[in-house]
Scaffold this motif. Structure first.
Motif, PDB file in Angstrom:
ATOM      1  N   ALA A 134       0.824  -1.212   0.000  1.00 15.61           N
ATOM      2  CA  ALA A 134       0.000   0.000   0.000  1.00 15.61           C
ATOM      3  C   ALA A 134       0.856   1.258   0.000  1.00 15.61           C
ATOM      4  N   LEU A 135       1.931   1.249   0.788  1.00 13.54           N
ATOM      5  CA  LEU A 135       2.794   2.431   0.858  1.00 13.54           C
ATOM      6  C   LEU A 135       3.610   2.596  -0.417  1.00 13.54           C
ATOM      7  N   ILE A 153      -6.630  -2.692   5.253  1.00 10.89           N
ATOM      8  CA  ILE A 153      -5.765  -3.016   6.395  1.00 10.89           C
ATOM      9  C   ILE A 153      -6.334  -2.439   7.679  1.00 10.89           C
ATOM     10  N   LEU A 154      -6.795  -1.195   7.614  1.00 12.63           N
ATOM     11  CA  LEU A 154      -7.322  -0.527   8.808  1.00 12.63           C
ATOM     12  C   LEU A 154      -8.610  -1.159   9.308  1.00 12.63           C
ATOM     13  N   SER A 155      -9.275  -1.938   8.479  1.00  8.72           N
ATOM     14  CA  SER A 155     -10.499  -2.609   8.903  1.00  8.72           C
ATOM     15  C   SER A 155     -10.221  -3.913   9.649  1.00  8.72           C
ATOM     16  N   CYS A 169      -0.333   2.758   8.950  1.00 15.80           N
ATOM     17  CA  CYS A 169      -1.385   2.987   7.945  1.00 15.80           C
ATOM     18  C   CYS A 169      -2.295   4.140   8.361  1.00 15.80           C
ATOM     19  N   ALA A 170      -2.573   4.231   9.664  1.00 20.07           N
ATOM     20  CA  ALA A 170      -3.451   5.302  10.150  1.00 20.07           C
ATOM     21  C   ALA A 170      -2.805   6.673   9.969  1.00 20.07           C
ATOM     22  N   GLN A 174      -4.378   9.508   7.583  1.00 18.01           N
ATOM     23  CA  GLN A 174      -4.714  10.818   8.128  1.00 18.01           C
ATOM     24  C   GLN A 174      -4.029  11.927   7.339  1.00 18.01           C
ATOM     25  N   THR A 175      -2.808  11.685   6.928  1.00 22.25           N
ATOM     26  CA  THR A 175      -2.077  12.658   6.102  1.00 22.25           C
ATOM     27  C   THR A 175      -2.832  12.929   4.807  1.00 22.25           C
ATOM     28  N   ILE A 176      -3.357  11.858   4.207  1.00 25.44           N
ATOM     29  CA  ILE A 176      -4.118  11.995   2.966  1.00 25.44           C
ATOM     30  C   ILE A 176      -5.403  12.780   3.214  1.00 25.44           C
TER      31      ILE A 176
END
Length: 201
Positions: A134-135, A153-155, A169-170, A174-176
């Motif tokens: 993802a990154l 992933i966050l789910s 990931c969070a 959040q940056t996005i």
């Protein structure tokens, strides 16, 4: 017996050139972009197994890992502990890894990492690899795809020993959401890891 002691590391660096060590991982120089590649020396009671690897530097773990690796086939990629007692163990290591140096350099880039995972989708069942994928998509300017995977992933309800996956990931998500460029954040993480490599030598 520790085959990869400081003396042998120094000898390998002198003979191979263009490399350095981060614990049991030899990495090739120069370190450009967001990935590093090289060879890992896995010591066991019977001897040492040698693996080729690449590692994303935006992975914020304190160690490299073998998530993206390939073992040099046995018996070529194995040094028996009895043979390692001989003074030529460094020459053995050099002869084993030298033929694969160019291949590792060629694969130490974001496009190769992306293609490797996309051709091996089952790897995404590993949450650490899924996060790296993802990154990496962000750095390849595939933001929409990255957000899709970040949300997946966050789910997940991950155990505490994988908390870093969710945390990283969070922070990126959040940056996005704040309208900031997530590539700047990831490039900061890459610089942090490169600084750590320099400090380890």
């Amino acid at each position: 017996m520790i085959i990869l002691n400081k003396q042998n590391q120094a000898s390998i660096k002198d003979l191979l050139g263009g490399c350095d060590f981060f614990n049991s991982y030899l990495y090739l120089l120069p370190v450009e972009g967001a990935l590093v590649g090289g060879f890992c020396f896995e010591e066991t009671k019977s001897g040492v197994y040698i693996h080729k690897y690449i590692h994303p530097l935006f992975n914020r773990q304190y160690e490299f890992n073998l998530n993206f690796s390939e073992s040099i086939p046995y018996p070529k990629g194995f040094i028996n502990k009895d043979n390692a007692k001989n003074s030529n163990v460094v020459d053995q290591i050099i002869s084993i890894i030298t033929p694969d140096v160019d291949e590792v350099k060629r694969k130490s880039n974001m496009n190769y990492l992306n293609d490797y995972i996309e051709h091996n989708k089952a790897l995404l069942n590993n949450e650490w690899i899924h996060k790296d994928y993802a990154l990496n998509l962000i750095l390849l300017d595939k933001l929409d795809e990255s957000v899709y995977h970040l949300d997946k992933i966050l789910s997940l309800n991950l155990p505490i020993n994988r908390k870093q996956i969710i945390d990283d990931c969070a922070v990126v998500k959040q940056t996005i959401l704040e309208g900031k460029d997530p590539k700047l954040l990831l490039n900061d993480w890459v610089r942090e890891m490169k600084d750590r490599l320099c400090q380890s030598n």
